[in-house]
Design a protein around this motif. Structure first.
Motif, short mmCIF file in Angstrom:
data_model
loop_
_atom_site.label_atom_id
_atom_site.label_comp_id
_atom_site.label_asym_id
_atom_site.label_seq_id
_atom_site.Cartn_x
_atom_site.Cartn_y
_atom_site.Cartn_z
N GLU A 1 -1.20 6.55 -4.08
CA GLU A 1 -1.62 7.22 -5.22
C GLU A 1 -0.82 8.75 -5.61
O GLU A 1 -0.34 8.96 -6.48
CB GLU A 1 -3.29 7.66 -5.46
CG GLU A 1 -3.60 8.34 -6.60
CD GLU A 1 -5.15 8.27 -6.64
OE1 GLU A 1 -5.48 8.96 -7.84
OE2 GLU A 1 -5.78 8.14 -5.87
N ARG B 1 -4.06 1.90 -9.33
CA ARG B 1 -4.82 1.65 -8.18
C ARG B 1 -6.00 0.82 -8.14
O ARG B 1 -6.43 0.13 -7.47
CB ARG B 1 -5.31 3.09 -7.77
CG ARG B 1 -4.25 4.05 -7.22
CD ARG B 1 -3.34 3.43 -6.01
NE ARG B 1 -4.52 3.27 -4.75
CZ ARG B 1 -4.18 2.90 -3.57
NH1 ARG B 1 -2.96 2.57 -3.57
NH2 ARG B 1 -5.19 2.57 -2.58
N GLU C 1 0.77 -1.25 0.02
CA GLU C 1 0.02 -0.04 -0.12
C GLU C 1 0.88 1.32 0.05
O GLU C 1 0.95 2.39 -0.69
CB GLU C 1 -1.00 -0.10 1.22
CG GLU C 1 -1.93 1.21 1.36
CD GLU C 1 -3.01 1.30 0.07
OE1 GLU C 1 -2.96 1.93 -0.67
OE2 GLU C 1 -3.75 0.12 0.09
N TRP D 1 -4.86 -2.90 -8.02
CA TRP D 1 -4.64 -3.09 -6.77
C TRP D 1 -5.82 -3.28 -5.84
O TRP D 1 -6.08 -4.10 -5.07
CB TRP D 1 -3.98 -1.93 -5.85
CG TRP D 1 -3.72 -1.93 -4.51
CD1 TRP D 1 -4.11 -1.09 -3.53
CD2 TRP D 1 -3.06 -2.88 -3.59
NE1 TRP D 1 -3.50 -1.40 -2.49
CE2 TRP D 1 -2.95 -2.71 -2.60
CE3 TRP D 1 -2.48 -4.16 -4.03
CZ2 TRP D 1 -2.37 -3.47 -1.21
CZ3 TRP D 1 -1.97 -5.23 -3.21
CH2 TRP D 1 -1.92 -4.49 -1.78
N SER D 2 -7.03 -2.27 -6.28
CA SER D 2 -8.19 -2.79 -5.42
C SER D 2 -9.11 -3.84 -5.97
O SER D 2 -9.54 -4.54 -5.19
CB SER D 2 -9.22 -1.47 -5.93
OG SER D 2 -8.81 -0.14 -5.34
#
Length: 656
Positions: free
Chosen positions: A602, A617, A597, A620-621
């Motif tokens: 970002e 991102r 993380e 990753w989500s």
């Protein structure tokens, strides 16, 4: 095995030349913990240094840099010439005897260069190597790398100096070192999880390609690079003159070649052993080693508690059957996770094949007992072991019958629903199906399959199947330079797509991923690794085998399997192929989540300017939610981010 460095021009022409190359060599002292040496000629403007891992001739007679008997050549050499004994006898016969100082392979190779010339010396030599050779008469630097790329060599101009080294971290002490990240090379990393030769992560620094020589007579001019061994020519000759014997005769020849190779590669003046996973390749190597050896061969494997990643039980059964002196070590997740912070130092440019972690761990285990370890790498590329070859071939045979327009429309329609919607539907259907037909993450698989539908050629299909990211989606303004998969050089005329994929892997995936992984992991702990299946004579024979033999009885690596059955019962070998991996997907959702993380923040991504943050991102989500398994593309980004963090201040500029 050693670490080598050198400079021509710049600081080499001053009184600081010796101290500069010594500092360069000290940056890679892990490659040679047993000693160092320096040679300079300030008037000629050249300085060479080496860190030594003593394997053959442990005396000072094997020390480097080494000057030839006649004084014309000075060499720094990394690797091993396995047939140096035969070459020595040849030189004694042809040259009327030679005043040998010791029995090192470097001395024999250097004598062959002086007596026979570089080209003939290379033709005679069987081994793995990278070297820098200074010709004092012609005032020319020559660099060389072995045929298949087992040993690394980087080079480039740094200020007014031309420099070379086994690893690019050795360039850091150079006064004019101003590293700039090559955005185009970063694009290749995101696609492949490695940066293929001749490129490196640094703008202006290149890797010498396998089987090539470099000639430099003026440090301010471009060097000349040429091939001394052509895999393409060998492959074409193998297809023009294919092996004509029966399948069993092919197995006989493979065993003969392997036995001859191992008789040379089992020679060392230090303890020697082998990695053993229990798979076909490493088991074949160990089986033939044990048939040659008069004592139990030392073998090493690591195990994990997770059944899907544990090969230790298989290796133990093979070792017991063969009678080796076997060492196994079971590791926890914590043991493996503790390696992650070390990776940027082990891999001196970003590298993201996650099997780098267990490779380092098994190398560290072996180094506690031996200084040399043999591995089974190369079997999949040479003997058609990857299942993706048949899958890609079958896929293209079906796709190519469908008009391209219809395929593109189908791909667009298939990707309209998000992967999660497919998964929701599949969750209701899968329990009704037989267990063998059930699949996980159906949506992810459908989207990946759709991305292949619109491709025009078999090469495009294979490149996409081997890709992690489409770099244009995540790296602004990057242009991918040509690679073996995109026209870096003409490919040989081969009979089919499977042979073509095997050749591409042998020329790129093998030297730029597999061999890089093994070399850096092993050298980080001062362990020499040898790869018997990459003996160039065995490679030439393998390239002459038709697919009907390589995949006889619909089995991958059929000749190696049959060879192994002569030493080990089938029941010990016949099992599904396992990768040498770790559960990165689960770790990213668990123990590594906070670390990841922070690297994927970002704001940080936006300020760094390398990636499009919104794309990273989103991936990753999706991974955290379980919607998609993005472990491999995310690991690419994370390895670059962690490498850059470890090199802050040393690589802050960006080159487009």
């Amino acid at each position: 095995m050693c670490g080598i460095v050198g400079i021509v021009g710049g600081a080499a022409a001053t009184s600081s030349g010796a101290s500069t190359v010594r500092r360069m060599a000290d940056m890679i002292r892990h490659r040679g913990p047993d000693g160092d040496g320096v040679w300079t000629d300030a008037e000629a403007g050249v300085a060479l240094s080496q860190r030594r891992l003593a394997i053959i001739d442990l005396s000072s007679a094997g020390a480097q840099p080494m000057t030839s008997h006649g004084g014309r050549y000075v060499i720094v050499f990394n690797g091993e010439i396995y047939n140096h004994g035969e070459m020595r006898k040849l030189l004694d016969r042809q040259c009327g005897g030679h005043a040998w100082r010791g029995h090192s392979d470097t001395e024999v190779f250097l004598a062959a260069i002086e007596e026979l010339g570089l080209k003939q010396a290379l033709e005679l030599a069987t081994g793995m190597f990278a070297f820098g050779l200074w010709d004092r008469k012609e005032r020319t630097l020559l660099l060389g790398r072995d045929r298949l790329g087992e040993k690394p060599l980087y080079y480039g101009r740094v200020g007014k100096a031309f420099a070379f080294a086994s690893e690019p971290k050795a360039f850091h002490p150079l006064p004019d070192w101003r590293p700039a990240i090559d955005r185009n090379a970063l694009a290749l990393l995101m696609r492949h999880n490695y940066i293929p030769a001749p490129y490196s992560i640094y703008h202006g620094i290149r890797k010498l390609r396998p089987g090539h020589l470099l000639f430099l007579s003026d440090p301010l001019r471009e060097p000349r690079v040429e091939s001394y061994w052509s895999a393409s020519e060998v492959a074409e000759q193998g297809r023009r003159e294919p092996f004509q014997g029966s399948p069993q005769e092919a197995v006989d020849e493979v065993e003969r070649h392997l036995r001859r190779t191992l008789e040379g590669q089992m020679i060392a003046d230090v303890p020697l052993g082998a990695f053993l996973s229990g798979g076909i390749d490493s088991s074949a190597i160990v089986a033939v080693m044990q048939s040659i050896s008069s004592r139990p061969v030392r073998t090493f494997t690591i195990g994990f508690a997770e059944a899907g990643y544990n090969e230790a039980d298989h290796a133990k059964h093979v070792a017991r059957h063969l009678g080796t002196d076997h060492t196994e070590l079971y590791l926890s997740d914590r043991d493996a996770l503790d390696v992650v912070p070390q990776l940027p130092g082990i891999y001196c440019e970003p590298f993201s094949d996650s099997s780098q972690i267990p490779t380092f761990l098994v190398s560290r285990l072996a180094r506690d007992s031996v200084t040399v370890a043999l591995s089974g790498d190369g079997g999949d590329e040479l003997f058609s072991g990857y299942t993706r070859y048949a899958l890609a071939d079958a896929l293209w045979n079906k796709l190519s019958r469908i008009p391209i327009g219809l395929r593109r429309v189908s791909a667009s329609l298939a990707t309209l629903p998000p992967p999660g919607l497919y998964d929701n539907v599949a969750d209701g259907i899968m329990p009704l199906l037989p267990r063998r037909l059930r699949r996980e993450r159906v949506g992810d698989k459908i989207h990946k399959a759709a991305s292949v539908l619109s491709l025009r050629t078999m090469d495009d299909v294979y490149r996409r199947l081997c890709s992690h990211w489409e770099p244009s989606e995540i790296i602004p303004e990057a242009v991918e330079p040509p690679t073996m998969l995109t026209g870096l050089e003409a490919l040989p005329a081969l009979p089919g797509s499977v042979e073509r994929m095997m050749y591409l892997d042998m020329m790129s995936y093998l030297p730029d991923d597999i061999l890089v992984k093994v070399d850096r992991a092993a050298m980080a702990v001062g362990l020499e690794t040898r790869v018997p299946l990459l003996d160039h004579r065995l490679v030439s024979f393998a390239l002459s085998l038709p697919l009907t033999i390589l995949r006889a009885e619909n089995k991958t690596k059929w000749p190696l399997r049959q060879l192994l059955y002569r030493h080990i019962s089938r029941e010990l070998i016949e099992r599904p192929k396992m990768g040498f991996g770790v559960p990165i997907d689960a770790w990213l959702r668990g123990a590594l989540r906070h670390w990841a993380e922070a690297l994927l923040d970002e704001r940080r991504l936006r300020e760094d300017g390398f990636f499009r943050p919104e794309v990273i991102r989103r991936a990753w989500s999706e991974h955290l939610s379980g919607q998609r398994n993005n472990q491999y593309p995310l690991w690419d980004v994370l390895m670059f981010q962690s490498w850059r963090e470890a090199n802050q201040g040393a690589s802050t500029a960006v080159a487009a």
